[in-house]
Design an enzyme around this catalytic site. Structure first.
Site, PDB file in Angstrom:
ATOM      1  N   GLU A 151      -1.903  27.723  26.615  1.00 19.65           N
ATOM      2  CA  GLU A 151      -0.857  27.155  25.730  1.00 19.65           C
ATOM      3  C   GLU A 151      -0.132  28.283  24.973  1.00 19.65           C
ATOM      4  OE1 GLU A 151      -2.415  23.940  23.153  1.00 19.65           O
ATOM      5  OE2 GLU A 151      -1.500  25.029  21.493  1.00 19.65           O
ATOM      6  N   SER A 158      -7.636  17.633  23.451  1.00 20.84           N
ATOM      7  CA  SER A 158      -6.317  18.225  23.217  1.00 20.84           C
ATOM      8  C   SER A 158      -5.241  17.153  23.144  1.00 20.84           C
ATOM      9  CB  SER A 158      -5.950  19.206  24.333  1.00 20.84           C
ATOM     10  OG  SER A 158      -4.642  19.699  24.108  1.00 20.84           O
ATOM     11  N   LYS A 167     -11.589  24.060  27.088  1.00 22.57           N
ATOM     12  CA  LYS A 167     -10.608  23.776  26.027  1.00 22.57           C
ATOM     13  C   LYS A 167     -10.056  25.088  25.445  1.00 22.57           C
ATOM     14  CE  LYS A 167      -8.080  21.786  22.870  1.00 22.57           C
ATOM     15  NZ  LYS A 167      -8.238  21.988  21.505  1.00 22.57           N
ATOM     16  N   HIS A 184      -7.632  26.412  27.873  1.00 16.86           N
ATOM     17  CA  HIS A 184      -6.433  25.561  27.744  1.00 16.86           C
ATOM     18  C   HIS A 184      -5.555  26.091  26.606  1.00 16.86           C
ATOM     19  CE1 HIS A 184      -4.278  22.449  25.502  1.00 16.86           C
ATOM     20  NE2 HIS A 184      -4.049  21.851  26.644  1.00 16.86           N
ATOM     21  N   ASN A 185      -6.173  26.343  25.476  1.00 18.62           N
ATOM     22  CA  ASN A 185      -5.394  26.810  24.326  1.00 18.62           C
ATOM     23  C   ASN A 185      -4.811  28.196  24.583  1.00 18.62           C
ATOM     24  OD1 ASN A 185      -6.389  24.456  23.226  1.00 18.62           O
ATOM     25  ND2 ASN A 185      -6.773  25.347  21.225  1.00 18.62           N
TER      26      ASN A 185
HETATM   27  P1  NDP Z   1     -10.082  19.544   9.646  1.00 22.79           P
HETATM   28  O1  NDP Z   1     -10.392  20.597  10.628  1.00 22.79           O
HETATM   29  O2  NDP Z   1      -9.057  19.784   8.616  1.00 22.79           O
HETATM   30  O3  NDP Z   1     -11.451  19.125   8.926  1.00 22.79           O
HETATM   31  C1  NDP Z   1     -11.485  18.161   7.889  1.00 22.79           C
HETATM   32  C2  NDP Z   1     -12.635  17.209   8.075  1.00 22.79           C
HETATM   33  O4  NDP Z   1     -13.880  17.933   8.082  1.00 22.79           O
HETATM   34  C3  NDP Z   1     -12.724  16.239   6.923  1.00 22.79           C
HETATM   35  O5  NDP Z   1     -13.174  15.003   7.429  1.00 22.79           O
HETATM   36  C4  NDP Z   1     -13.752  16.904   6.024  1.00 22.79           C
HETATM   37  O6  NDP Z   1     -14.399  16.020   5.163  1.00 22.79           O
HETATM   38  C5  NDP Z   1     -14.720  17.397   7.059  1.00 22.79           C
HETATM   39  N1  NDP Z   1     -15.601  18.441   6.541  1.00 22.79           N
HETATM   40  C6  NDP Z   1     -15.256  19.708   6.218  1.00 22.79           C
HETATM   41  N2  NDP Z   1     -16.355  20.386   5.811  1.00 22.79           N
HETATM   42  C7  NDP Z   1     -17.395  19.529   5.871  1.00 22.79           C
HETATM   43  C8  NDP Z   1     -18.782  19.637   5.597  1.00 22.79           C
HETATM   44  N3  NDP Z   1     -19.321  20.799   5.201  1.00 22.79           N
HETATM   45  N4  NDP Z   1     -19.558  18.563   5.786  1.00 22.79           N
HETATM   46  C9  NDP Z   1     -19.026  17.394   6.218  1.00 22.79           C
HETATM   47  N5  NDP Z   1     -17.731  17.215   6.497  1.00 22.79           N
HETATM   48  C10 NDP Z   1     -16.927  18.282   6.346  1.00 22.79           C
HETATM   49  O7  NDP Z   1      -9.717  18.163  10.409  1.00 22.79           O
HETATM   50  P2  NDP Z   1      -8.854  17.870  11.705  1.00 22.79           P
HETATM   51  O8  NDP Z   1      -8.886  16.391  11.857  1.00 22.79           O
HETATM   52  O9  NDP Z   1      -7.548  18.582  11.702  1.00 22.79           O
HETATM   53  O10 NDP Z   1      -9.700  18.533  12.890  1.00 22.79           O
HETATM   54  C11 NDP Z   1     -11.024  18.165  13.176  1.00 22.79           C
HETATM   55  C12 NDP Z   1     -11.536  19.023  14.300  1.00 22.79           C
HETATM   56  O11 NDP Z   1     -10.698  18.825  15.450  1.00 22.79           O
HETATM   57  C13 NDP Z   1     -11.503  20.527  14.031  1.00 22.79           C
HETATM   58  O12 NDP Z   1     -12.579  21.127  14.675  1.00 22.79           O
HETATM   59  C14 NDP Z   1     -10.217  20.966  14.681  1.00 22.79           C
HETATM   60  O13 NDP Z   1     -10.247  22.338  15.038  1.00 22.79           O
HETATM   61  C15 NDP Z   1     -10.185  20.065  15.904  1.00 22.79           C
HETATM   62  N6  NDP Z   1      -8.876  19.809  16.478  1.00 22.79           N
HETATM   63  C16 NDP Z   1      -7.792  19.609  15.684  1.00 22.79           C
HETATM   64  C17 NDP Z   1      -6.546  19.356  16.238  1.00 22.79           C
HETATM   65  C18 NDP Z   1      -5.365  19.108  15.371  1.00 22.79           C
HETATM   66  O14 NDP Z   1      -4.255  18.962  15.930  1.00 22.79           O
HETATM   67  N7  NDP Z   1      -5.522  19.015  14.043  1.00 22.79           N
HETATM   68  C19 NDP Z   1      -6.367  19.311  17.688  1.00 22.79           C
HETATM   69  C20 NDP Z   1      -7.580  19.435  18.443  1.00 22.79           C
HETATM   70  C21 NDP Z   1      -8.773  19.699  17.834  1.00 22.79           C
HETATM   71  P3  NDP Z   1     -13.802  15.742   3.677  1.00 22.79           P
HETATM   72  O15 NDP Z   1     -12.703  14.736   3.872  1.00 22.79           O
HETATM   73  O16 NDP Z   1     -14.960  15.192   2.942  1.00 22.79           O
HETATM   74  O17 NDP Z   1     -13.307  17.036   3.147  1.00 22.79           O
END
Ligand code: NDP
Length: 478
Positions: free
Chosen positions: A191, A130, A184, A187-188
């Site tokens: 939040e 988080s 987690k 936590h959310n």
């Molecule tokens: P996203 O959730 O937007 O996911 C995008 C990433 O996932 C890219 O690297 C993308 O690759 C990859 N991806 C999507 N589909 C596939 C697939 N089928 N095979 C391989 N790679 C894939 O990214 P975030 O960075 O925002 O979040 C990552 C994780 O962290 C998520 O689970 C999210 O819920 C969690 N999270 C996010 C927070 C935030 O503030 N954003 C906070 C805490 C947790 P490509 O570039 O090739 O499309």
């Protein structure tokens, strides 16, 4: 032979990229991979100078780049994409290797994945992270589940990148399999609840008192210097103080009032329903967001009769503001008490043996709900690890005692002015329900027995009873 990397990260969108940079900035050699290679190239091009990175352009290259046992963080979109990546990675790994899912997975998925990967001799650690993208870069709060053995391998690296409060990293081994993602999730949920309560406090000052957003921002800044000191109060003051550059109006007035959600709040409530643990504060917060999004329903209801507009006189402004602070603090204690009880219930149900004080400790920094308040919760559980509810901790009990008259006044003023305060009022109802010596649940039992012969127990003797309601109303033991 090139030097192997200490850790790998696949999925280099905002979160994965920043976690990888955080590891590298702490002197760890990090192998990085993304499905589409542009993100990998971007990371190396923009931030390659921050530390030691090993770019990998396929999962097998990534796996080959890692020292053993391999430690590999998966930070891809939650849900199906995580399964796809794990399915592809598992055959490439060897016994004892460790996969960390640091995305926002549902803990039930984590339990399933952990069991499946354990059968192949692989450690799977579902880890809550988080703090958003800034936290990922500068120090998140980290909530890992999975095996003790895996945690021992990960602890030094996670300890380096986590937020740090009073010399203690905000990371702990929460419990086995899905415990980290469960915590987690809660936590959310908390939040959501915290944000809703803050929003209600704003609404009361805005519409009960007729204050401007800028003036309310000042009030939040004052509160932030006291016991409500927290990241969420701080950013609330920032948002309320912001002026829209296009119109010159307060920013909060030009934002569509329909709050969105990604699902962790909903999961928290679903899990609480299954565990039978009331988290009414979280539920009201999730429903408040849903209600806000029902534009047509709200439009249809615009003509419904009821009070509207400001009603608190300027002479009462100071007292009302102080009352709202008290109500906010008391409701916040209830919201957290409910969330911690849910963790307690989940821990008992799934055999996680979660240390509630340790959870409070790792939420003190890095995460969205970070606050001094969490240290009070940590201390409450340190003083009594089997505390039935935070409400009965002596410090919180005293605060609730001092707050309750204000809290009741605020809920009653809001009701008479027609200002919706679902968070404040459900928190007060929960508080009063717990305090009540007798609840009308006795009547509900009577009704259930009447129409469905569902039986009841008595206050004066053991056993289960049924009354012959349709006949002569004699009672017999069921
Ligand atoms: P996203 O959730 O937007 O996911 C995008 C990433 O996932 C890219 O690297 C993308 O690759 C990859 N991806 C999507 N589909 C596939 C697939 N089928 N095979 C391989 N790679 C894939 O990214 P975030 O960075 O925002 O979040 C990552 C994780 O962290 C998520 O689970 C999210 O819920 C969690 N999270 C996010 C927070 C935030 O503030 N954003 C906070 C805490 C947790 P490509 O570039 O090739 O499309």
């Amino acid at each position: 032979m090139t030097e192997k990397a200490h850790i790998g990260v696949t999925g280099l969108a905002v979160m994965g990229r920043n976690l990888a940079r955080n590891f590298a900035r702490h002197g760890h050699r990090v192998a990085v991979h993304n499905r589409r290679r542009e993100r990998t190239d971007d990371l190396i091009e923009q931030f390659g100078g921050e530390g030691s990175f090993v770019p990998a352009y396929s999962l097998s290259e990534l796996v080959d780049a890692l020292e053993r046992p391999r430690r590999l963080v998966v930070m891809v979109k939650a849900g199906r994409p995580t399964d796809d990546v794990l399915d592809e990675l598992a055959p490439l790994l060897e016994e004892g290797d460790i996969l960390v899912d640091a995305g926002n997975a549902n803990f039930t998925d984590t339990r399933r994945r952990e069991a499946a990967l354990a059968e192949r001799g692989l450690h799977f650690v579902g880890s809550g992270v988080s703090g958003g993208e800034e936290g990922a870069l500068h120090g998140p709060s980290i909530m890992p589940g999975g095996s003790e053995a895996a945690y021992r391998e990960l602890a030094p690296l996670l300890g380096d990148i986590a937020a740090n409060v009073d010399g203690t990293p905000c990371v702990t081994h929460v419990g086995s399999d899905g415990a980290g993602h469960f915590v987690k999730m809660v936590h959310n949920g908390i939040e959501y609840s915290d944000m809703q309560l803050i929003a209600e406090a704003y609404d009361l000052l805005r519409h009960g008192l007729g204050r401007t957003p800028a003036a309310i921002a000042e009030t939040f800044l004052d509160w932030n210097a006291g016991r409500l000191d927290s990241y969420l109060i701080e950013i609330t003051a920032e948002v309320l103080g912001h002026t829209d550059s296009r119109t010159g109006k307060p920013f909060v007035d030009v934002v569509l009032d329909q709050a969105e959600q990604k699902g962790t709040g909903r999961w928290t409530v679903q899990s609480a329903l299954e565990l039978g643990t009331p988290v009414s504060g979280i539920a009201e917060a999730v429903f408040a967001r849903s209600l806000s999004g029902h534009a047509e329903l709200r439009e249809a209801a615009q003509g419904l009769p009821g009070p509207g507009g400001s009603g608190v006189s300027s002479g009462e402004a100071e007292r009302f503001t102080a009352d709202v602070e008290q109500a906010l603090y008391a409701s916040k204690i209830v919201a957290y008490a409910q969330g911690f009880n849910q963790i307690q219930a989940g821990s008992a149900e799934y055999g996680w043996n979660i240390d509630l004080g340790a959870v409070a400790a790792i939420w003190r920094g890095g995460c969205i709900i970070r606050a001094e308040f969490l240290d009070r919760i940590r201390a409450a559980y340190a003083a009594n690890p089997t505390l039935p509810t935070l409400l009965t901790d002596s410090g919180f009990q005293q605060a609730l005692g001092e707050a309750q008259e204000s809290w009741r006044r605020v809920v009653s003023t809001a009701t008479s002015l027609g200002i919706p305060v679902p968070g404040f009022s459900t928190a007060l109802a929960y508080y009063d329900a717990l305090r009540a010596a007798r609840l009308p649940a006795a009547l509900v039992q009577g009704q259930r027995d009447f129409f469905g012969a569902h039986t009841y127990r008595r206050t004066d003797t053991d056993g289960v009873f049924h009354t012959e309601w349709a006949a002569d109303r004699t009672e017999h033991e069921a």
